[in-house]
Scaffold this motif. Sequence first.
Motif, PDB file in Angstrom:
ATOM      1  N   ALA C 126      15.445  44.712 -31.681  1.00  0.00           N
ATOM      2  CA  ALA C 126      14.308  44.211 -32.448  1.00  0.00           C
ATOM      3  C   ALA C 126      13.521  45.371 -33.042  1.00  0.00           C
ATOM      4  CB  ALA C 126      13.404  43.361 -31.546  1.00  0.00           C
ATOM      5  N   PHE C 129      15.532  47.015 -35.780  1.00  0.00           N
ATOM      6  CA  PHE C 129      15.603  46.152 -36.962  1.00  0.00           C
ATOM      7  C   PHE C 129      14.404  46.440 -37.856  1.00  0.00           C
ATOM      8  CE2 PHE C 129      14.600  42.056 -39.071  1.00  0.00           C
ATOM      9  CZ  PHE C 129      15.755  41.945 -39.838  1.00  0.00           C
ATOM     10  N   TRP C 155      17.585  31.981 -44.918  1.00  0.00           N
ATOM     11  CA  TRP C 155      16.945  32.965 -44.021  1.00  0.00           C
ATOM     12  C   TRP C 155      17.261  32.614 -42.569  1.00  0.00           C
ATOM     13  CZ3 TRP C 155      15.371  37.634 -44.419  1.00  0.00           C
ATOM     14  CH2 TRP C 155      14.815  38.121 -45.615  1.00  0.00           C
ATOM     15  N   LEU C 156      17.103  31.313 -42.250  1.00  0.00           N
ATOM     16  CA  LEU C 156      17.331  30.874 -40.876  1.00  0.00           C
ATOM     17  C   LEU C 156      18.778  31.139 -40.467  1.00  0.00           C
ATOM     18  CD1 LEU C 156      15.919  29.425 -38.497  1.00  0.00           C
ATOM     19  CD2 LEU C 156      16.942  27.307 -39.352  1.00  0.00           C
ATOM     20  N   LEU C 159      19.210  34.911 -39.979  1.00  0.00           N
ATOM     21  CA  LEU C 159      18.586  35.466 -38.774  1.00  0.00           C
ATOM     22  C   LEU C 159      19.320  35.013 -37.518  1.00  0.00           C
ATOM     23  CD1 LEU C 159      14.819  35.340 -39.778  1.00  0.00           C
ATOM     24  CD2 LEU C 159      16.289  37.356 -39.533  1.00  0.00           C
ATOM     25  N   THR C 160      19.816  33.754 -37.531  1.00  0.00           N
ATOM     26  CA  THR C 160      20.606  33.296 -36.382  1.00  0.00           C
ATOM     27  C   THR C 160      21.890  34.115 -36.280  1.00  0.00           C
ATOM     28  OG1 THR C 160      19.798  31.095 -36.957  1.00  0.00           O
ATOM     29  CG2 THR C 160      21.489  31.215 -35.250  1.00  0.00           C
ATOM     30  N   PHE C 162      22.395  37.046 -37.417  1.00  0.00           N
ATOM     31  CA  PHE C 162      22.051  38.412 -37.041  1.00  0.00           C
ATOM     32  C   PHE C 162      21.861  38.512 -35.523  1.00  0.00           C
ATOM     33  CE2 PHE C 162      18.667  41.454 -36.006  1.00  0.00           C
ATOM     34  CZ  PHE C 162      19.268  42.617 -36.439  1.00  0.00           C
ATOM     35  N   ALA C 163      21.125  37.537 -34.965  1.00  0.00           N
ATOM     36  CA  ALA C 163      20.880  37.548 -33.521  1.00  0.00           C
ATOM     37  C   ALA C 163      22.199  37.433 -32.765  1.00  0.00           C
ATOM     38  CB  ALA C 163      19.942  36.404 -33.143  1.00  0.00           C
ATOM     39  N   PRO C 230      27.367  38.004 -40.536  1.00  0.00           N
ATOM     40  CA  PRO C 230      25.936  37.853 -40.849  1.00  0.00           C
ATOM     41  C   PRO C 230      25.590  38.256 -42.282  1.00  0.00           C
ATOM     42  CG  PRO C 230      26.269  39.451 -39.061  1.00  0.00           C
ATOM     43  CD  PRO C 230      27.574  38.818 -39.329  1.00  0.00           C
ATOM     44  N   TYR C 234      23.756  36.070 -45.158  1.00  0.00           N
ATOM     45  CA  TYR C 234      22.636  36.575 -45.954  1.00  0.00           C
ATOM     46  C   TYR C 234      22.869  36.295 -47.431  1.00  0.00           C
ATOM     47  CZ  TYR C 234      19.353  40.063 -47.862  1.00  0.00           C
ATOM     48  OH  TYR C 234      18.362  40.686 -48.553  1.00  0.00           O
TER      49      TYR C 234
END
Lengths: 262, 253, 274
Positions: C126, C129, C155-156, C159-160, C162-163, C230, C234
């Motif tokens: 985090a 990032f 975006w969601l 980000l998911t 990415f996580a 990811p 994006y």
Amino acid sequence: MVRTYFLLLWTWTRAAAAYPASFALMNLLGFVTAAIDVAVILVIFANTTTLAGFSRDEVLFLYGAAALAFTICDTFVSNIDRVSSHIRTGTLDTFLIRPVSAWIQLTADRFQITRLGRILQAALVLGYAITALGLDWRRGWMIPVMVLTGIVIFGALWTLAGAAQFVLTDAPEVVNAFTYGSYQLSQYPLGIYARDVVRGVTYVLPLAFVNWQPGLYVLGRDDPFGTPEYTRFAGPAAALVLALVAALAWRQGVRHYRSTGS
Amino acid sequence: MIELDQVGRSFKVKRNVVHAVRDLSFTVSAGEFVGYLGPNGAGKSTTIKMLCGILTPTTGRVRVAGLEPARRRTTLARRIGVVFGQRTTLWWDLPLKDSFELIRHLYRVERGAFAARLAELTETLDLGGFLRTPVRQLSLGQRMRGDLAAALLHAPDVLVLDEPTIGLDVVSKNGIRDFLKRLNAERGTTVLLTTHDLGDIERLCRRVMLIDHGRLAFDGTLGDLMATAPEESSIEEVVTRLYTGGASRSGTG
Amino acid sequence: MRNRAITPRRCPTIPLYARLVRYGFRKHATYVWAALAGAFTNSVFGILRAYILIALWQARPGLAGYDMTDAITYCFVTQAFIGPMQLFGGGLGLPERIRSGDIALDLVRPAPLQAWTLAEDAGRAAYLFLVRGIPPMLVGALVFGIHFPAGPGRWLAFLTGFALGVVVSFGWRYLIALSVCWLLDDRGVAVVSLVLTTFFSGMMIPLHLFPGWLGDLAAVLPWAAMVQLPTDLYLGKAAVAQTLALQALWAVILIGLGTAGTRAIRHKVVIQGG
């Protein structure tokens, strides 16, 4: 000086032999790591026949020349970029109490003979490209000159990077952008970059002379940016100027350390 | 052999100027054995670094073995030996003997002189049992003896020791002290020793210098030092008084 | 460093892990200059790599379904991933602890080693990032112009993804770190991991460019789940559900192997004494 340097290399090599990791395996892995860059070039040329007007073998030629010079410096000079970690741990003093130049001791510091695999990789690519392009000695005499020029330029860059670390003790990683970035830049024909970038690496930081300018001569091509013919031969002079600047910077760095103690 | 004339050394720490050493003057003659004492942060290491030429003084003049260390660092390196107790100058993965061999080359010691010197040091420091052992496998006491030998292979006129007995057990300490005493007595090597171990001082040093806040707080014989405090005080008590500023800051040296 | 002592027994599970995430974040925040230096290096390499992709897309417009701006965006997004995903390896500190024997102390803690390490690594990711991810993107936007995900849905998804990518990267690095326990010298494994990760994640060049079966294979390997997948989320170039499912599958497999590995080293440390 030279004798002391090789003696130190030999010492570190024997010290490394104290660990059981296989010499051959590490060399092989170094070879493979370095080959990733070639793999990327090959993947690119699986999708196109020319890049900025250069064929695959021409790009491999430029890559091989830059890689040979760079990996030699990476093996024999790059150890100098641990200056700031030596300052932080206080071990720099142990280099300074010896009657031998700190530059010699630091470039040999923790020398890894297992990096030789990467030099071999670069030499093979260059050898392949020379054969594939059918280059002969009428223009090919420039090839050893350009590799030597490249060694001096990259060696000077590492020295500058080491000198900068006397000041940049908090963020020594910044110099990676400079050293490895210079290498990344010189792996491809400069024709792919913007005119201002190329101007910068021709007249300010003379990376264009590692392989691009002399390479154009060897390949018998005109410069897409239109520099005059004689710049193809300016490499050694540019390299010497840079080496001089690096030597002064290094001296200044040591002086700075001795006058600030940090 | 060592001369400091009004030497000052200041550092910039976040815009503040810190005076690590100020107006420091002393002379150590050839053949002396001097203990250099001071609380942590008093300026001992700064002084030693200036003696070796690692650090240039801000003001004043330093001379060691007739040379100005800051200008003639590599020449001086052949004439002094330095031992840092906190870190080794030996090659971690190499057998001790190989480190010595390398030092012979670095200092360009002639082969015959080296062999004689090494044989002597091997005997007096009792290195024989671990000459072929890699440095990383040595005990702290063995490593320190190795470091001492390494600093003496080029037969320096001056030996500078920065806490050479730190962390050692009683037997190792005594071995090192005996060796240093003989070195000084028989070869006439000038020794400057910093330490926090007052036993080192009692056993070895005829002369003691004490530095506090970058200034020389005491310079005299061990007897003079003891005389600054009430009778029957132990050396610990005497030094504690001096460190905490309880005694007059004058000496007779 | 202001690392407060962590006393796990006194706090229930979820706050413990939340605290570990924060601890990982703060621990890396003390190396802010190193992180900024990394951001600088990643940005410089982003620019250099972008020119290569530009030259390629000039020769082959629309290659791999990307337009020129997509290709440039790809380049800077992947540079932004290097720090958080720790694509050059390491970042866990476990090998040193295994070699020094301190791992025995970690194993007797009341919280499982793997979850503990993952929580700290999430905090690290985090932090990086923010400090190493955002600067290369801004540089890319300023120098060349890049796309940003259109709408909150994308975006969601990104980000998911990415996580999940961070978890997959952790799972892989955790296995590599544990291997030290059985190998005298871990440098070989580290280099192999570096080669596989940099080449097969899509960090050097989009996996879509790999020819034939190599491309098909690379797209389903775990390393693709770190960078290529990811990034496609994006750019909106991949089916969201399918992509996230593949990433989740790899996350589960690697974490599962890691759990088995942890059990094995516990066995080794406890029975054989290290």
